[in-house]
Write a protein that holds these residues in place. Structure first.
Motif, PDB file in Angstrom:
ATOM      1  N   THR A  13      40.554  35.844 -25.662  1.00 42.99           N
ATOM      2  CA  THR A  13      40.957  37.249 -25.789  1.00 42.99           C
ATOM      3  C   THR A  13      42.165  37.397 -26.692  1.00 42.99           C
ATOM      4  OG1 THR A  13      40.090  37.734 -23.575  1.00 42.99           O
ATOM      5  CG2 THR A  13      41.669  39.298 -24.501  1.00 42.99           C
ATOM      6  N   GLY A  14      43.110  36.478 -26.572  1.00 38.04           N
ATOM      7  CA  GLY A  14      44.294  36.509 -27.422  1.00 38.04           C
ATOM      8  C   GLY A  14      43.943  36.313 -28.886  1.00 38.04           C
ATOM      9  N   ILE A  15      43.000  35.424 -29.172  1.00 35.85           N
ATOM     10  CA  ILE A  15      42.583  35.186 -30.551  1.00 35.85           C
ATOM     11  C   ILE A  15      41.885  36.421 -31.110  1.00 35.85           C
ATOM     12  CG2 ILE A  15      41.046  33.832 -32.007  1.00 35.85           C
ATOM     13  CD1 ILE A  15      41.658  31.428 -30.306  1.00 35.85           C
ATOM     14  N   ALA A  16      41.056  37.070 -30.301  1.00 31.13           N
ATOM     15  CA  ALA A  16      40.370  38.281 -30.753  1.00 31.13           C
ATOM     16  C   ALA A  16      41.374  39.389 -31.097  1.00 31.13           C
ATOM     17  CB  ALA A  16      39.394  38.764 -29.690  1.00 31.13           C
ATOM     18  N   LEU A  70      41.224  25.811 -33.018  1.00 37.20           N
ATOM     19  CA  LEU A  70      42.311  26.085 -32.082  1.00 37.20           C
ATOM     20  C   LEU A  70      41.851  25.962 -30.633  1.00 37.20           C
ATOM     21  CD1 LEU A  70      45.181  27.005 -31.475  1.00 37.20           C
ATOM     22  CD2 LEU A  70      44.450  29.366 -31.818  1.00 37.20           C
ATOM     23  N   LEU A  71      40.714  26.561 -30.322  1.00 30.61           N
ATOM     24  CA  LEU A  71      40.191  26.452 -28.957  1.00 30.61           C
ATOM     25  C   LEU A  71      39.811  25.010 -28.621  1.00 30.61           C
ATOM     26  CD1 LEU A  71      38.011  29.688 -28.751  1.00 30.61           C
ATOM     27  CD2 LEU A  71      40.115  29.210 -27.494  1.00 30.61           C
ATOM     28  N   ALA A 113      27.667  34.955 -21.300  1.00 30.58           N
ATOM     29  CA  ALA A 113      27.654  36.393 -20.995  1.00 30.58           C
ATOM     30  C   ALA A 113      28.755  37.092 -21.788  1.00 30.58           C
ATOM     31  CB  ALA A 113      27.851  36.620 -19.499  1.00 30.58           C
ATOM     32  N   VAL A 114      28.574  38.382 -22.022  1.00 27.22           N
ATOM     33  CA  VAL A 114      29.600  39.202 -22.665  1.00 27.22           C
ATOM     34  C   VAL A 114      30.776  39.350 -21.720  1.00 27.22           C
ATOM     35  CG1 VAL A 114      30.145  41.544 -23.425  1.00 27.22           C
ATOM     36  CG2 VAL A 114      28.046  40.439 -24.197  1.00 27.22           C
ATOM     37  N   VAL A 115      31.979  39.106 -22.231  1.00 24.58           N
ATOM     38  CA  VAL A 115      33.202  39.176 -21.429  1.00 24.58           C
ATOM     39  C   VAL A 115      34.136  40.202 -22.046  1.00 24.58           C
ATOM     40  CG1 VAL A 115      35.209  37.886 -20.600  1.00 24.58           C
ATOM     41  CG2 VAL A 115      32.979  36.754 -20.730  1.00 24.58           C
ATOM     42  N   TYR A 116      34.606  41.129 -21.262  1.00 24.17           N
ATOM     43  CA  TYR A 116      35.557  42.142 -21.722  1.00 24.17           C
ATOM     44  C   TYR A 116      36.939  41.838 -21.174  1.00 24.17           C
ATOM     45  CZ  TYR A 116      31.536  44.901 -23.242  1.00 24.17           C
ATOM     46  OH  TYR A 116      30.391  45.334 -23.885  1.00 24.17           O
ATOM     47  N   PRO A 117      38.028  42.207 -21.897  1.00 22.71           N
ATOM     48  CA  PRO A 117      38.078  42.984 -23.150  1.00 22.71           C
ATOM     49  C   PRO A 117      37.869  42.140 -24.415  1.00 22.71           C
ATOM     50  CG  PRO A 117      40.292  42.501 -22.447  1.00 22.71           C
ATOM     51  CD  PRO A 117      39.391  41.938 -21.369  1.00 22.71           C
ATOM     52  N   PHE A 118      37.645  40.828 -24.242  1.00 21.34           N
ATOM     53  CA  PHE A 118      37.478  39.936 -25.392  1.00 21.34           C
ATOM     54  C   PHE A 118      36.425  40.446 -26.361  1.00 21.34           C
ATOM     55  CE2 PHE A 118      34.500  36.462 -26.676  1.00 21.34           C
ATOM     56  CZ  PHE A 118      35.200  36.037 -27.801  1.00 21.34           C
ATOM     57  N   PHE A 119      35.243  40.795 -25.866  1.00 24.65           N
ATOM     58  CA  PHE A 119      34.142  41.171 -26.747  1.00 24.65           C
ATOM     59  C   PHE A 119      34.446  42.482 -27.471  1.00 24.65           C
ATOM     60  CE2 PHE A 119      29.660  42.524 -27.559  1.00 24.65           C
ATOM     61  CZ  PHE A 119      29.287  41.424 -28.311  1.00 24.65           C
ATOM     62  N   ALA A 120      35.095  43.428 -26.806  1.00 21.86           N
ATOM     63  CA  ALA A 120      35.436  44.704 -27.441  1.00 21.86           C
ATOM     64  C   ALA A 120      36.446  44.494 -28.573  1.00 21.86           C
ATOM     65  CB  ALA A 120      35.996  45.670 -26.402  1.00 21.86           C
ATOM     66  N   LEU A 121      37.447  43.653 -28.347  1.00 24.78           N
ATOM     67  CA  LEU A 121      38.434  43.366 -29.380  1.00 24.78           C
ATOM     68  C   LEU A 121      37.785  42.670 -30.572  1.00 24.78           C
ATOM     69  CD1 LEU A 121      41.395  42.106 -27.158  1.00 24.78           C
ATOM     70  CD2 LEU A 121      41.344  44.225 -28.480  1.00 24.78           C
ATOM     71  N   TRP A 174      49.110  33.593 -28.439  1.00 27.17           N
ATOM     72  CA  TRP A 174      48.294  34.372 -27.504  1.00 27.17           C
ATOM     73  C   TRP A 174      47.158  33.538 -26.909  1.00 27.17           C
ATOM     74  CZ3 TRP A 174      47.868  39.276 -31.118  1.00 27.17           C
ATOM     75  CH2 TRP A 174      49.124  39.906 -31.162  1.00 27.17           C
ATOM     76  N   ALA A 175      46.665  32.544 -27.651  1.00 27.50           N
ATOM     77  CA  ALA A 175      45.592  31.697 -27.123  1.00 27.50           C
ATOM     78  C   ALA A 175      46.080  30.854 -25.953  1.00 27.50           C
ATOM     79  CB  ALA A 175      45.038  30.790 -28.230  1.00 27.50           C
ATOM     80  N   LEU A 176      47.338  30.449 -25.985  1.00 31.00           N
ATOM     81  CA  LEU A 176      47.882  29.639 -24.888  1.00 31.00           C
ATOM     82  C   LEU A 176      47.897  30.403 -23.576  1.00 31.00           C
ATOM     83  CD1 LEU A 176      50.896  27.906 -26.697  1.00 31.00           C
ATOM     84  CD2 LEU A 176      48.716  26.862 -26.000  1.00 31.00           C
TER      85      LEU A 176
END
Length: 426
Positions: free
Chosen positions: A404-407, A255-256, A344-352, A397-399
């Motif tokens: 983050t939307g996918i997570a 998808l990405l 690098a770790v990106v939030y909130p993506f990584f938390a989800l 959500w990915a669009l």
């Protein structure tokens, strides 16, 4: 005494699973910096997309191989040798037909698709992309025969050896991929190396199994159409479960690749690899218990089955808590060290993403004893439906939100499945 022997078998399998997980983690972690350095982000991103596509063929046997493992162990536990061979030979016959159909369809259909237009493949040429797909599809088909041979190993009472063979095959494939990448930027040659290694390991396992378990020969003599029909519903549902899991794992990459950049694909893939280390640890436990669940059910030992399940769940809870605390504290530092600052770790993506993996670990633990005795049909179909719903949400959500939307969609998927297994898996 029987309880001691049961835990001894689980212990041997657990030790083999440790080796297996070390191989999985080592290959996943070490391939990233090597392939990024050798190929660059754009070419590596293209490889990730192409590698993801054939994953949807991993159940080209319609799930029969996975169900056969459980059935053969249960037949062996009840001293039904004829039943073991009936399942073994029937699935072998099915695999021969499926392999011929898959390879023919792939060979004919690959020319109808322009891969470089459908996906963001960076500098890869159309010819290189198509050869890569063909070689990877071939390796997936060969792997089905490797899995069937592993079913024979497990039925022979050697689940630890089964795991060891599979892990060694994976290790050799990873080494071959990196070796080719260090020598050339031609990704199709890396795919060919994977295929060659998988063929060699499959032949090696067949020769070894003939010597240690001559009473479980691979052949067609015991094949029965009635056996295929009996296994059809649990196998088909297992196939759909596997396809849905492949969609949840590899779908985000595809998808990405279609709606985002190669760099964002690398971000998602790298972050997910780190986050799913918890899943790898959970699978180490789950896969160690699965053969014993099948054996105890085949023997009709319900009390020992329930006792084993209680111990399994307690271990699972402790592991999930340790995973969440460890990744929260160390995740950013590990990512920085691992990728040498490239990702690098990106939030909130990584938390989800971490929360989704924790939920997946939980329902996977509860699902293991159900699947080990082939009573997974209803839950498998429900997971497929939930995955379809979340796939639509992931695209939407990915669009707007990208990775983050996918997570978030993955968290909804695995959280929902956790509820379903708790409600219906008793």
């Amino acid at each position: 005494m029987s309880r001691l022997l049961a835990f001894r078998r689980v212990g041997f399998t657990f030790t083999a699973q440790i080796y297996n997980q070390i191989v999985i983690i080592a290959v996943q972690l070490l391939q990233v910096p090597f392939l990024l350095s050798a190929w660059g982000a754009d070419r590596y991103g293209g490889w990730l997309v192409l590698y993801a596509v054939p994953s949807y063929l991993t159940l080209s046997d319609f799930g029969f191989t996975l169900v056969a493992k459980n059935s053969m162990v249960m037949h062996a536990a009840s001293s039904d040798h004829a039943g073991v061979l009936r399942v073994y030979h029937s699935v072998f016959a099915l695999l021969l037909v499926a392999a011929a159909v898959i390879l023919a369809a792939c060979g004919l259909g690959i020319e109808a698709v322009t891969l470089t237009q459908a996906f963001a493949l960076g500098p890869l040429t159309e010819t290189a992309a198509k050869l890569t797909i063909l070689f990877l599809v071939g390796s997936v088909v060969v792997n089905q025969f490797l899995l069937l041979l592993c079913a024979g190993v497990r039925a022979a009472g050697r689940p630890a050896a089964e795991v060891t063979w599979g892990a060694t095959s994976r290790l050799l494939e990873g080494i071959a991929t990196v070796a080719v990448a260090l020598l050339t930027t031609r990704v199709e040659l890396a795919a060919l190396a994977v295929l060659v290694m998988r063929v060699a390991c499959t032949l090696g396992l067949w020769i070894w199994l003939r010597s240690v378990a001559p009473d479980i020969p691979l052949g067609l003599k015991g094949a029965r159409l009635a056996e295929i029909r009996r296994m059809a519903n649990p196998s088909f549902s297992y196939m759909l479960l596997g396809l849905a899991q492949a969609l949840a794992i590899q779908g985000p990459i595809v998808l990405l690749g279609a709606v985002a950049t190669a760099q964002e694909t690398v971000l998602f893939s790298t972050s997910r690899t780190l986050a799913r280390m918890g899943t790898s640890a959970a699978n180490l436990i789950n896969y160690s218990f699965a053969p014993e669940y099948s054996r105890l059910h085949g023997q009709g030992n319900t009390s020992a089955f329930a006792r084993l399940k209680r111990i399994h769940v307690l271990i699972g809870i402790a592991g999930i808590v340790a995973y969440c605390l460890g990744l929260w504290a160390l995740g950013p530092y590990v990512m920085e060290l691992w990728t040498h600052g490239h990702v690098a770790v990106v939030y909130p993506f990584f938390a989800l993403l971490n929360a989704a993996v924790a939920a997946e670990m939980w329902w996977g633990c509860l699902f293991t004893p159900i699947a080990a005795i082939n009573r997974h049909v209803r839950l498998s179909y429900l997971f497929v439906g939930l995955t379809a719903l979340c796939a639509v949400l992931a695209y939407s959500w990915a669009l707007s939100e990208g990775a983050t939307g996918i997570a978030a969609a993955l968290l909804l998927l695995h959280g929902g499945m956790s509820v379903l297994v708790l409600m219906l898996g008793r």
